[in-house]
Design a protein around this motif. Structure first.
Motif, PDB file in Angstrom:
ATOM      1  N   GLU A 129       0.775  -1.176   0.060  1.00  0.00           N
ATOM      2  CA  GLU A 129      -0.016  -0.029  -0.015  1.00  0.00           C
ATOM      3  C   GLU A 129       0.736   1.276   0.073  1.00  0.00           C
ATOM      4  O   GLU A 129       0.837   2.260  -0.805  1.00  0.00           O
ATOM      5  CB  GLU A 129      -0.789   0.109   1.239  1.00  0.00           C
ATOM      6  N   GLU A 130       1.895   1.146   0.837  1.00  0.00           N
ATOM      7  CA  GLU A 130       2.706   2.210   0.876  1.00  0.00           C
ATOM      8  C   GLU A 130       3.542   2.770  -0.396  1.00  0.00           C
ATOM      9  O   GLU A 130       3.664   3.574  -0.816  1.00  0.00           O
ATOM     10  CB  GLU A 130       3.917   2.269   1.896  1.00  0.00           C
ATOM     11  N   GLN A 131       3.901   1.494  -1.235  1.00  0.00           N
ATOM     12  CA  GLN A 131       4.750   1.646  -2.439  1.00  0.00           C
ATOM     13  C   GLN A 131       3.627   2.343  -3.259  1.00  0.00           C
ATOM     14  O   GLN A 131       4.105   2.744  -4.177  1.00  0.00           O
ATOM     15  CB  GLN A 131       5.171   0.251  -2.666  1.00  0.00           C
ATOM     16  N   GLN A 132       2.413   1.505  -3.344  1.00  0.00           N
ATOM     17  CA  GLN A 132       1.443   2.319  -4.447  1.00  0.00           C
ATOM     18  C   GLN A 132       1.210   3.662  -4.298  1.00  0.00           C
ATOM     19  O   GLN A 132       1.161   4.346  -5.272  1.00  0.00           O
ATOM     20  CB  GLN A 132       0.261   1.287  -4.198  1.00  0.00           C
ATOM     21  N   THR A 133       1.137   4.107  -2.962  1.00  0.00           N
ATOM     22  CA  THR A 133       0.844   5.476  -2.489  1.00  0.00           C
ATOM     23  C   THR A 133       2.498   6.337  -2.970  1.00  0.00           C
ATOM     24  O   THR A 133       2.100   7.227  -4.054  1.00  0.00           O
ATOM     25  CB  THR A 133       0.795   5.813  -1.225  1.00  0.00           C
ATOM     26  N   ASP A 134       3.420   5.863  -2.883  1.00  0.00           N
ATOM     27  CA  ASP A 134       4.679   6.357  -3.360  1.00  0.00           C
ATOM     28  C   ASP A 134       4.615   6.557  -4.942  1.00  0.00           C
ATOM     29  O   ASP A 134       5.086   7.605  -5.340  1.00  0.00           O
ATOM     30  CB  ASP A 134       5.816   5.437  -2.837  1.00  0.00           C
ATOM     31  N   LEU A 135       4.286   5.374  -5.212  1.00  0.00           N
ATOM     32  CA  LEU A 135       4.311   5.461  -6.930  1.00  0.00           C
ATOM     33  C   LEU A 135       3.557   6.380  -7.683  1.00  0.00           C
ATOM     34  O   LEU A 135       3.952   7.170  -8.323  1.00  0.00           O
ATOM     35  CB  LEU A 135       4.128   3.862  -7.463  1.00  0.00           C
ATOM     36  N   LYS A 136       2.248   6.569  -7.221  1.00  0.00           N
ATOM     37  CA  LYS A 136       1.050   7.583  -7.346  1.00  0.00           C
ATOM     38  C   LYS A 136       1.640   8.981  -7.239  1.00  0.00           C
ATOM     39  O   LYS A 136       1.704   9.514  -7.960  1.00  0.00           O
ATOM     40  CB  LYS A 136      -0.097   7.358  -6.764  1.00  0.00           C
ATOM     41  N   ASN A 137       2.386   9.069  -6.240  1.00  0.00           N
ATOM     42  CA  ASN A 137       2.819  10.667  -5.848  1.00  0.00           C
ATOM     43  C   ASN A 137       3.886  10.707  -6.832  1.00  0.00           C
ATOM     44  O   ASN A 137       4.208  11.901  -7.307  1.00  0.00           O
ATOM     45  CB  ASN A 137       3.235  10.737  -4.260  1.00  0.00           C
ATOM     46  N   PHE A 138       4.809   9.689  -7.015  1.00  0.00           N
ATOM     47  CA  PHE A 138       5.898   9.944  -7.807  1.00  0.00           C
ATOM     48  C   PHE A 138       5.472  10.393  -9.306  1.00  0.00           C
ATOM     49  O   PHE A 138       6.245  11.363 -10.000  1.00  0.00           O
ATOM     50  CB  PHE A 138       6.890   8.637  -7.658  1.00  0.00           C
ATOM     51  N   ALA A 139       4.679   9.497  -9.863  1.00  0.00           N
ATOM     52  CA  ALA A 139       4.227   9.703 -11.268  1.00  0.00           C
ATOM     53  C   ALA A 139       3.463  11.090 -11.229  1.00  0.00           C
ATOM     54  O   ALA A 139       3.684  11.724 -12.225  1.00  0.00           O
ATOM     55  CB  ALA A 139       3.266   8.683 -11.609  1.00  0.00           C
ATOM     56  N   LYS A 140       2.896  11.570 -10.376  1.00  0.00           N
ATOM     57  CA  LYS A 140       2.173  12.754 -10.402  1.00  0.00           C
ATOM     58  C   LYS A 140       3.253  13.831 -10.518  1.00  0.00           C
ATOM     59  O   LYS A 140       3.176  14.912 -11.441  1.00  0.00           O
ATOM     60  CB  LYS A 140       1.238  13.098  -9.137  1.00  0.00           C
ATOM     61  N   VAL A 141       4.256  14.016  -9.546  1.00  0.00           N
ATOM     62  CA  VAL A 141       5.273  15.088  -9.586  1.00  0.00           C
ATOM     63  C   VAL A 141       6.083  14.785 -10.939  1.00  0.00           C
ATOM     64  O   VAL A 141       6.428  15.684 -11.556  1.00  0.00           O
ATOM     65  CB  VAL A 141       6.156  14.860  -8.455  1.00  0.00           C
ATOM     66  N   LEU A 142       6.574  13.580 -11.149  1.00  0.00           N
ATOM     67  CA  LEU A 142       7.193  13.256 -12.353  1.00  0.00           C
ATOM     68  C   LEU A 142       6.629  14.184 -13.685  1.00  0.00           C
ATOM     69  O   LEU A 142       7.240  14.745 -14.353  1.00  0.00           O
ATOM     70  CB  LEU A 142       7.445  11.958 -12.680  1.00  0.00           C
ATOM     71  N   VAL A 143       5.164  13.839 -13.872  1.00  0.00           N
ATOM     72  CA  VAL A 143       4.637  14.398 -15.035  1.00  0.00           C
ATOM     73  C   VAL A 143       4.851  15.862 -15.199  1.00  0.00           C
ATOM     74  O   VAL A 143       5.034  16.472 -15.978  1.00  0.00           O
ATOM     75  CB  VAL A 143       2.978  13.999 -14.918  1.00  0.00           C
ATOM     76  N   HIS A 144       4.600  16.307 -13.716  1.00  0.00           N
ATOM     77  CA  HIS A 144       4.700  17.994 -13.653  1.00  0.00           C
ATOM     78  C   HIS A 144       6.113  18.464 -13.942  1.00  0.00           C
ATOM     79  O   HIS A 144       6.166  19.425 -14.753  1.00  0.00           O
ATOM     80  CB  HIS A 144       4.323  18.417 -12.240  1.00  0.00           C
ATOM     81  N   ASP A 145       7.137  17.663 -13.500  1.00  0.00           N
ATOM     82  CA  ASP A 145       8.406  18.147 -13.646  1.00  0.00           C
ATOM     83  C   ASP A 145       8.894  18.030 -14.874  1.00  0.00           C
ATOM     84  O   ASP A 145       9.872  18.689 -15.312  1.00  0.00           O
ATOM     85  CB  ASP A 145       9.229  17.452 -12.537  1.00  0.00           C
ATOM     86  N   LEU A 146       8.524  16.822 -15.528  1.00  0.00           N
ATOM     87  CA  LEU A 146       8.798  16.854 -17.066  1.00  0.00           C
ATOM     88  C   LEU A 146       7.972  17.718 -18.067  1.00  0.00           C
ATOM     89  O   LEU A 146       8.624  18.374 -19.043  1.00  0.00           O
ATOM     90  CB  LEU A 146       8.547  15.304 -17.380  1.00  0.00           C
ATOM     91  N   LYS A 147       6.830  17.864 -17.624  1.00  0.00           N
ATOM     92  CA  LYS A 147       6.116  18.801 -18.509  1.00  0.00           C
ATOM     93  C   LYS A 147       6.629  20.304 -18.406  1.00  0.00           C
ATOM     94  O   LYS A 147       6.422  21.030 -19.645  1.00  0.00           O
ATOM     95  CB  LYS A 147       4.675  18.968 -18.131  1.00  0.00           C
ATOM     96  N   ALA A 148       7.029  20.697 -17.363  1.00  0.00           N
ATOM     97  CA  ALA A 148       7.245  22.146 -17.109  1.00  0.00           C
ATOM     98  C   ALA A 148       8.591  22.379 -18.220  1.00  0.00           C
ATOM     99  O   ALA A 148       8.485  23.458 -19.106  1.00  0.00           O
ATOM    100  CB  ALA A 148       7.842  22.522 -15.472  1.00  0.00           C
TER     101      ALA A 148
END
Ligand code: ADP
Length: 357
Positions: free
Chosen positions: A134-153
């Motif tokens: 569960e913790e890893q899934q939450t981490d992965l979700k947060n990671f993907a969210k920030v990643l998309v934002h940081d790559l898009k900028a």
């Protein structure tokens, strides 16, 4: 009650069966505090009153089907492990119970101290694994969210820079064209650095070979790698004789290189000064990387190890916010811990431990 004491509920309508379970639990040697209920309704009330680790539920109780009971308990208390007591040969019911949220089952005729201990230990292990997933899934979700934002900028910024450049070319404005090209180079460099650090971050999860690593040699390598930055910022880097440890050379090089590079980067003094040392601490080596840089506010000392956390904008200091998150992964992969102490405007000290064996 100490922390390892398990709070266990026995839900069974038969007084004799409850007594037998209690005796077997005591014999199992597991430290436990036992509550009792004679039906699911009572079990629900007890669970509401205090958090329980485990409930052992008889399948056949009056008034309510055991499976419904499990479903209700699991829905209300998902973190509690449920063990179902079934009749002999009730494998189909047992598999249904597991579908409804039970961790395991134990046939009534097989209950003895050893079996109950095994089934409880399995249930706790399963709970730990599920929590980790569960913790890893939450981490992965947060990671993907920030990643998309940081790559898009930077991609968005490149897009508008190219549009400006088109206008400047049409107008023949040489000065603006040159400036636009410089911005584009800077942005693509940032994008490329982001992708490189992202690769390092994800590769820190890979299975690697452990060997004997001389931290002295690693530090010498780092001085060579960071040679240009050290000269440019007139940094002084010293280190005490450091031990050999068991680990992965490329990962430990990456870890120390990042800590030292940050110490040089986040410093506004004329001479950034860093010192690396190691001390014995119980079964581990405690390494210290101390700088005289800008320091980190107390409230951010934990936050900086999360992926994509940056305390400064790219216009102030270049970076991706993945370096310390990668350091944390590397240290944890080696069985150690990493943390930081700091005083604003005076400097920061990063500590990490590595087990001696
Ligand atoms: P990056 O340097 O790419 O931004 P890091 O994960 O290495 O990412 O660091 C996260 C943040 O922690 C940095 O943005 C910076 O604000 C802060 N930081 C890291 N190391 C130091 C240091 N030695 N001194 C002061 N601040 C630091």
């Amino acid at each position: 009650m100490d922390l390892t004491t398990l709070s266990i509920l026995i839900a069974d309508d038969d007084n004799g069966d409850r007594m037998q379970l209690k005796r077997v639990l005591k014999k199992s040697g597991l430290p436990c505090e036992i509550s009792e209920a004679s039906d699911i309704k009572e079990a629900l009330v007890i669970c509401q009153d205090k958090p329980l680790d485990i409930s052992i539920i008889d399948y056949q109780m009056p008034g309510q089907n055991g499976l419904e009971g499990i479903k209700a308990l699991h829905a209300l208390f998902p973190s509690m492990s449920i063990i179902m007591v079934t009749g002999q040969g009730d494998e189909i019911i047992a598999s249904e119970a597991i579908k409804q949220g039970a961790s395991d089952y134990i046939p009534k005729g097989n209950i003895d101290a050893q079996a109950i201990r095994r089934v409880i230990e399995n249930a706790l292990e399963k709970k730990k694994l599920l929590q980790k997933i569960e913790e890893q899934q939450t981490d992965l979700k947060n990671f993907a969210k920030v990643l998309v934002h940081d790559l898009k900028a930077p991609i968005r910024s490149l897009n508008s820079l190219v549009n400006f450049l088109k206008e400047d070319i049409q107008e023949g404005n040489q000065e603006n064209i040159l400036e636009g090209c410089q911005h584009i180079t800077k942005t693509t460099r940032h994008l490329s650095a982001l992708i490189d650090t992202l690769r390092d971050y994800t590769e820190a999860d890979k299975q690697v070979e452990f060997e004997t690593v001389s931290i002295n040699t690693v530090l010498q390598t780092i001085l060579e790698i960071l040679n240009v930055d050290i000269k440019e910022k007139k940094a002084q880097i010293t280190f005490d004789p450091c031990p050999e440890v068991t680990g992965n050379t490329p990962l430990l090089t990456q870890l120390l290189q990042h800590l030292v590079a940050n110490g040089i980067k986040y410093c506004e003094k004329d001479t950034p000064t860093l010192h690396v040392s190691a001390d014995k601490e119980g079964d581990a080596w405690k390494f210290t990387v101390k700088d005289n840089g800008i320091g980190i506010p107390k409230k951010d000392l934990k936050k900086i190890f999360a992926p994509f956390t940056r305390l400064h904008g790219s216009d102030q200091y270049s970076g991706t916010g993945l370096g310390l998150a990668t350091c944390k992964k590397i240290v944890e992969k080696h069985g150690g811990k990493i943390w930081c102490e700091s005083k604003e405007n005076e400097g920061s000290t990063f500590f990490f431990t590595l087990p001696k064996e």
